[in-house]
Design a protein around this motif. Structure first.
Motif, mmCIF file in Angstrom:
data_model
loop_
_atom_site.group_PDB
_atom_site.id
_atom_site.type_symbol
_atom_site.label_atom_id
_atom_site.label_comp_id
_atom_site.label_asym_id
_atom_site.label_seq_id
_atom_site.Cartn_x
_atom_site.Cartn_y
_atom_site.Cartn_z
ATOM 1 N N THR A 1 0.757 -1.171 0.063
ATOM 2 C CA THR A 1 0.279 0.109 -0.040
ATOM 3 C C THR A 1 0.729 1.274 -0.064
ATOM 4 O O THR A 1 0.314 2.341 -0.402
ATOM 5 N N ALA B 1 0.301 3.630 -6.636
ATOM 6 C CA ALA B 1 -0.812 2.849 -6.907
ATOM 7 C C ALA B 1 -0.862 2.343 -8.393
ATOM 8 O O ALA B 1 -0.666 3.166 -9.151
ATOM 9 N N PHE C 1 -3.091 -0.566 -11.073
ATOM 10 C CA PHE C 1 -4.322 -1.693 -11.090
ATOM 11 C C PHE C 1 -4.173 -1.992 -12.606
ATOM 12 O O PHE C 1 -4.516 -1.425 -13.357
ATOM 13 N N ILE D 1 -5.442 -5.510 -7.367
ATOM 14 C CA ILE D 1 -4.343 -4.372 -7.359
ATOM 15 C C ILE D 1 -2.909 -4.641 -7.054
ATOM 16 O O ILE D 1 -2.854 -5.337 -5.992
ATOM 17 N N PHE E 1 -6.485 2.836 -3.836
ATOM 18 C CA PHE E 1 -7.315 3.328 -4.556
ATOM 19 C C PHE E 1 -8.704 3.848 -3.834
ATOM 20 O O PHE E 1 -9.152 3.087 -3.343
ATOM 21 N N TRP F 1 -7.043 -1.476 -1.597
ATOM 22 C CA TRP F 1 -5.680 -1.424 -1.446
ATOM 23 C C TRP F 1 -5.089 -2.881 -1.712
ATOM 24 O O TRP F 1 -5.771 -3.987 -1.988
ATOM 25 N N ALA F 2 -3.735 -2.955 -2.468
ATOM 26 C CA ALA F 2 -3.152 -4.237 -2.701
ATOM 27 C C ALA F 2 -2.860 -5.074 -1.474
ATOM 28 O O ALA F 2 -2.945 -4.766 -0.218
#
Length: 449
Positions: free
Chosen positions: A228, A232, A234, A257, A262, A293-294
């Protein structure tokens, strides 16, 4: 029943550490891994009984813990590790995914595979032999792959009478070498995997050592894979258009992600087209959320109807990566067939696969002394070298130093889908020592990209 629930709750609150082991042949990697599994009570009773039975049939009194990891018949027969073996185990403090990688020079590519997602690498050294060529090779691979933590495990201390000067000299030599490659953190631990010294329990034979055991360090090392905190990104995996009576106008972009977070209302750019929009909604597990989030898998909805398909990348409008068709990278060649200048390949980056051509191979890295062999013309199995690749379509690549997820890619044989090379975009650790590009690339004028 209560115990299982408590254990599950403990695991849900613990962090995950991915780590890899590496070392020369007969340094004791498999024994170390077996000792970790055995002493942390991560071995099932029937597994231990099978190992004890196999050890007795060989005439060994004590169980050979290396048999817990060497799963292939050829590995057991030769007493070596060939393939990457993944092991999962847990303690109350942390969960672990371990990649046990081979020590032979011809299996360098296997170590690259195992260490590519690792946050920590354990490099074993035989106390009797010290730092050898293969030790330097493994340190270089760990540095290339930007593994943030490296543990030097000086094994077989019982065979050098647990002598502190032996350990100190090896630790000093390795630390100086690894630091020169840019490895950010190095921890040296004297151990005996066979006797169990400093693996899980502190050693009674080395009172001069006041640091952590291997397991204690694995449990407490800061896990820095907080995706995170990265830029960012995606990558779009699938476009969802149900076109049903219930959802006549729904258009969502599904995927995982890769890094960062995001938010609904955020301005984003879609690459490689460069079109901009704002996030109108995020759906996760069937629910609308304000932030994701990732590494969550979600569906993103945009305020504008933009032509987006699999392989496109959505990024914040003020933090989008540069788009390029000329990729300069360090690659580890993993295929048996060579990679040559002028060769046509497919380049797979996140969910995007494009046609490409190898325009140049400026240098091959000699891992023994980190020298650059200029203009080798091709790379063969286990070679690590610099390449320049020209793609047919633009790519939104980050530098590997900034993001291991979106800075990595694969080169693939378009004829049969074989993976040829694993690539890391941008400068390698040896960027300052890069040789000048050598011979010109082959004439590719008849190709239109």
């Amino acid at each position: 029943m209560t115990t299982h629930i408590q254990h599950a709750e403990q695991l849900s609150t613990t962090t995950l550490l991915r780590f890899a082991t590496a070392g020369s042949v007969d340094d004791g990697k498999s024994t170390l891994v077996g000792r970790l599994l055995h002493d942390s009570k991560s071995v099932l009773t029937d597994q231990l009984e099978a190992v004890e039975h196999a050890s007795r049939s060989r005439g060994q009194e004590a169980p050979d813990l290396a048999l817990l990891t060497d799963g292939l018949r050829a590995e057991r027969e030769q007493g070596i590790t060939i393939d990457v073996a993944y092991r999962y185990f847990a303690t109350p403090r942390r969960r672990f995914i371990l990649a046990d990688t081979p020590g032979h020079v011809q299996y360098t590519r296997n170590m690259v595979t195992g260490a590519s997602t690792a946050e920590l690498a354990v490099v074993l050294v035989d106390a009797r032999n010290g730092v050898v060529e293969q030790t330097r090779r493994h340190a270089a691979v760990a540095a290339l792959l930007r593994v943030p933590h490296v543990v030097l495990a000086v094994n077989k201390m019982d065979l050098v009478d647990y002598a502190e000067p032996v350990f100190a000299a090896i630790a000093e030599e390795f630390t100086a070498y690894a630091a020169s490659l840019g490895v950010p953190e190095i921890t040296a631990i004297p151990i005996s995997a066979l006797a169990g010294d400093n693996v899980v329990e502190p050693s009674a034979h080395m009172d001069w050592y006041g640091g952590p055991t291997v397991l204690e360090h694995l449990e407490t090392v800061p896990v820095s894979h907080d995706l995170t905190a990265c830029h960012a990104r995606f990558p779009v995996q699938y476009v969802i258009r149900p076109q049903t009576a219930e959802h006549p106008d729904y258009r969502g972009y599904a995927g995982q992600i890769a890094a960062g977070a995001f938010r609904v209302g955020e301005a984003v750019t879609v690459l490689p087209s460069g079109r901009t929009s704002t996030i109108a909604g995020i759906d996760a597990l069937g629910e609308s959320v304000d932030i994701a989030w990732a590494p969550q898998s979600v569906t993103v909805r945009l305020a504008d109807d933009i032509d987006i398909s699999r392989g496109d990348l959505i990024a914040p409008a003020d933090d989008a990566p540069a788009v390029t068709r000329d990729v300069e990278a360090t690659v580890c060649h993993v295929a048996d067939q060579p990679l040559s200048v002028g060769q046509r390949v497919l380049l797979k980056h996140t969910t995007r696969t494009v046609k490409a051509i190898v325009k140049d191979i400026p240098s091959r890295l000699t891992l023994d002394d980190l020298s650059q062999h200029p203009a080798p013309g091709q790379l063969v199995a286990n070679d690590i070298g610099r390449v320049v690749v020209r793609t047919a379509e633009p790519l939104a690549l980050d530098a590997y130093a900034d993001s291991r997820r979106t800075g990595s890619f694969l080169l693939i044989d378009p004829a049969d889908g074989t993976t040829l090379s694993a690539g890391m975009a941008g400068a390698s650790f040896a960027a300052a020592a890069e040789a000048e590009p050598g011979a010109a690339a082959a004439d590719d004028a008849e190709w239109d990209f």
